[in-house]
Scaffold this active site. Structure first.
Site, PDB file in Angstrom:
ATOM      1  N   LYS A 188       3.287  12.372  -3.694  1.00  0.00           N
ATOM      2  CA  LYS A 188       4.718  12.398  -4.024  1.00  0.00           C
ATOM      3  C   LYS A 188       4.953  12.399  -5.541  1.00  0.00           C
ATOM      4  O   LYS A 188       5.726  13.197  -6.052  1.00  0.00           O
ATOM      5  CB  LYS A 188       5.440  11.190  -3.401  1.00  0.00           C
ATOM      6  N   ARG A 218      12.083   3.176   2.242  1.00  0.00           N
ATOM      7  CA  ARG A 218      10.811   2.855   2.885  1.00  0.00           C
ATOM      8  C   ARG A 218      11.013   2.096   4.184  1.00  0.00           C
ATOM      9  O   ARG A 218      10.043   1.811   4.880  1.00  0.00           O
ATOM     10  CB  ARG A 218       9.983   1.990   1.943  1.00  0.00           C
ATOM     11  N   ARG A 256      -7.462   7.387  -8.421  1.00  0.00           N
ATOM     12  CA  ARG A 256      -6.263   7.624  -9.230  1.00  0.00           C
ATOM     13  C   ARG A 256      -6.288   6.808 -10.520  1.00  0.00           C
ATOM     14  O   ARG A 256      -6.672   5.651 -10.524  1.00  0.00           O
ATOM     15  CB  ARG A 256      -5.030   7.237  -8.397  1.00  0.00           C
ATOM     16  N   ARG A 273      -1.278  -1.154   2.675  1.00  0.00           N
ATOM     17  CA  ARG A 273      -0.129  -0.282   2.364  1.00  0.00           C
ATOM     18  C   ARG A 273       0.041   0.791   3.437  1.00  0.00           C
ATOM     19  O   ARG A 273       1.169   1.139   3.801  1.00  0.00           O
ATOM     20  CB  ARG A 273      -0.320   0.367   0.985  1.00  0.00           C
TER      21      ARG A 273
END
Ligand code: AMP
Length: 214
Positions: free
Chosen positions: A14, A86, A125, A170
């Site tokens: 995203k 969310r 990342r 998550r």
């Protein structure tokens, strides 16, 4: 005018997609995760309240995040929401906020990606501490090792919640709380599903041609 919500699991791409689209569309990228991390860095009251949730990979309470988004949305015309809503509750509150502001969502871009790919993407990342540019040690390394392409900072770091255990949490939170919103938006007729396994550049081109067709 373009009002977009980016929906999908952590690691779907995203943020990277938003950064690419921002170059082509005049649009505000509103990432609740980025805003919350900034609040933590600045040690604000909100940051202090949010910190423990984020470190565990849990959701920050709806009312804290929604207030923050409401403030942002009142001052922009075009936006790309990334990481919000969310929960179903947040999605309903977003509808109410937009109604009050006389704004409508054009597209909810739903990016799905394979779980093994998500874990690989998140564990590799790296983020520039200075400007927020996102890299991956294998898939998207900076041109010069350890140096940000955008702002030349040498401070590329790994997010505390990008470790394997927190990533699993998550993902669980995503499946339980966020995935149901996909059906909420599908029933509103604004859902646009794209393949989050693909490279962000490809998706960006695909979306720009859809947006241009109108
Ligand atoms: P992200 O950068 O989108 O992966 O978000 C990082 C973390 O910030 C999440 O794991 C949550 O703890 C928190 N967060 C971000 N957006 C929201 C939201 N809309 N609702 C609740 N918590 C959020």
């Amino acid at each position: 005018m373009m009002k977009i919500v980016l929906l999908g699991p952590p690691g779907a791409g995203k943020g990277t997609l938003a950064a690419l689209l921002k170059d082509s569309l005049t649009i505000e990228h509103i990432s609740t995760g980025d805003i919350l991390r900034e609040e933590i860095k600045n040690e604000t009251d909100l940051g202090m309240q949010a910190k423990a949730y984020i470190e565990k990979g849990e959701l920050v309470p709806d009312e804290l995040v929604t207030k923050l988004v409401e403030n942002k949305l009142s001052s922009v015309n075009n936006f790309m929401l990334d990481g919000f809503p969310r929960t179903r509750h947040q999605a309903e509150d977003l509808d109410k906020i937009l109604k009050r502001l006389n704004k409508l969502i054009d597209y909810v871009v739903y990016m799905d990606a394979r779980e093994d790919l998500i874990v690989k993407r998140l564990s590799g990342r790296r983020i520039c501490k200075n400007c927020g540019a996102v890299y991956h040690i294998v898939n998207r390394p900076p041109k010069q090792n350890g140096i940000c392409d955008v702002c030349s900072s040498k401070d590329l770091y790994q997010r505390a919640d990008d470790n394997e255990e927190t990533v699993k949490n998550r993902l669980g939170v995503y499946f339980e709380n966020t995935l149901p919103i996909v059906y909420y938006y599908d029933s509103q007729g604004v859902l646009l599903k794209v393949d989050g396994n693909k490279e962000s550049e490809q998706l960006s081109e695909q979306l720009l041609s859809i947006f241009n067709e109108g």
